[in-house]
Design an enzyme around this catalytic site. Structure first.
Site, mmCIF file in Angstrom:
data_model
loop_
_atom_site.group_PDB
_atom_site.id
_atom_site.type_symbol
_atom_site.label_atom_id
_atom_site.label_comp_id
_atom_site.label_asym_id
_atom_site.label_seq_id
_atom_site.Cartn_x
_atom_site.Cartn_y
_atom_site.Cartn_z
ATOM 1 N N GLU A 73 -22.687 -28.477 -18.309
ATOM 2 C CA GLU A 73 -21.518 -27.602 -18.406
ATOM 3 C C GLU A 73 -20.674 -27.947 -19.629
ATOM 4 O O GLU A 73 -20.170 -27.056 -20.325
ATOM 5 C CB GLU A 73 -20.664 -27.703 -17.139
ATOM 6 N N CYS A 81 -12.941 -25.753 -10.127
ATOM 7 C CA CYS A 81 -13.208 -24.585 -9.297
ATOM 8 C C CYS A 81 -12.739 -24.792 -7.868
ATOM 9 O O CYS A 81 -12.586 -25.920 -7.391
ATOM 10 C CB CYS A 81 -14.686 -24.206 -9.357
ATOM 11 N N SER A 96 -24.093 -27.959 -4.561
ATOM 12 C CA SER A 96 -25.452 -27.519 -4.866
ATOM 13 C C SER A 96 -26.465 -27.975 -3.817
ATOM 14 O O SER A 96 -27.670 -27.832 -4.024
ATOM 15 C CB SER A 96 -25.877 -28.028 -6.249
#
Length: 329
Positions: free
Chosen positions: A142, A211, A284
């Site tokens: 990222e 997030c 994830s």
């Protein structure tokens, strides 16, 4: 005469209270990314090429490989074909889609929309003449993708409070900061505090770049960690948000927190004589892995499972246009 042993009236397994954190596991961005690969396989057939692991979880990657996905690190590993190429949820530098266009590749972008939001913010700030600081971890996909939205050298990486204390800007009046989306909320807050104290005019994100799913999973861990003798965080060692959950659990009062990818990896010596266990999963990690780990504990302990919910998540993200009319089998 030999007598059969009497059947025990009570379980001989020691009691164990399991605090199951909620929210846990897949976030909307991860769910969308996996859907993109699965729907592409359904619509276009195998192979579907994926640049980098779609998400950082070995079980997910292996499951998609079994369905026909082919994972590569660079576009030049892909033979000339009409097969779709999926960009992972972590995002990519601008040079990658540009290269794909030059090669006339058919791309499906699975970049998490919240990562794309950071990319857009970085470009907006750069266009206004700001020097950009990125709080994040060196080498993470990222971070590579975000720094790759701007010219080389335009983004300065800040990994720690010490980095923030040492940094010397070109112009203190034209300084802005963005962050990786999967960081420790507390660490990031501390780094931002150092930067704002040193540079009062620094532009910080209008809304937190970290997030919602990262924040929610850390909050849930903070709630249960003080009650737990041990915590198991289900996730892969290359998953940033899962590693942060281990750190958060120990800081919040759990004596020992461990990252476990699969139930077969559990070191049972770590769990002798415990009375309480916390369980969660990184964004994830699929729920099937959580279930397998709880089942493994159930074989050795008499479990009482309590789900501890700190918030409900309702976020969803749209699929890429070419896949919106496709329904997963």
């Amino acid at each position: 005469m030999t007598r059969s042993p009497a059947t025990p009236q009570h379980s001989e397994r020691p009691p164990l209270t399991v605090y199951l954190a909620s929210p846990r596991g897949f976030c909307a961005g991860v769910d969308r990314a996996i859907q993109i690969v699965e729907l592409a396989l359904e619509k276009y057939g195998a192979p579907v090429y994926v640049r980098h692991a779609i998400v950082h979880n070995r079980y997910v990657v292996e499951s998609l490989e079994a369905k026909g996905a082919v994972f590569v690190e660079e576009l030049d590993e892909i033979p000339v074909s009409d097969a779709p190429i999926v960009f992972s949820a972590h995002g990519v530098p601008k040079s990658v889609p540009a290269d794909a266009r030059n090669r006339r590749m058919f791309v499906l972008d699975a970049t998490c929309p919240l990562v794309s939001k950071v990319h857009i913010e970085a470009e907006r700030l750069f266009d206004r003449g700001h020097e950009i600081l990125l709080i994040g971890h060196a080498g993470h996909p990222e971070v590579i993708g975000t720094t790759g939205q701007l010219p080389p050298g335009a983004v300065k990486l800040i990994e720690t409070s010490e980095d923030a204390a040492r940094f010397t800007p070109n112009d203190t009046s034209k300084l802005a900061v963005i962050t990786q989306t999967t960081l420790s909320v507390d660490d990031t807050r501390e780094i931002l505090s150092v930067l704002q104290r040193r540079f009062p005019d620094i532009v910080v994100p209008r809304t937190d770049d970290i997030c919602y799913a990262t924040t929610n999973r850390q909050d849930a861990v903070k709630r249960i960690a003080p009650q737990c003798d041990r915590m198991v965080i289900v996730g892969s060692p290359n998953s940033s948000n899962s590693l942060r959950l281990v750190e958060v659990a120990q800081r919040a009062g759990c004596p020992r927190a461990m990252l476990v990818e699969r139930s077969s990896e559990i070191d049972w010596r770590e769990f002798e004589s415990i009375r309480s266990l916390g369980v969660t999963a990184g964004a994830s990690a699929p729920e099937v892995l959580v279930d397998s780990i709880i089942n493994a504990f159930a074989e050795r302990f008499d479990l009482a499972v309590q789900t501890v919910t700190t918030t409900e998540e309702t976020v969803t993200f749209k699929l890429p246009r070419p896949l919106r009319d496709t329904t997963a089998a």
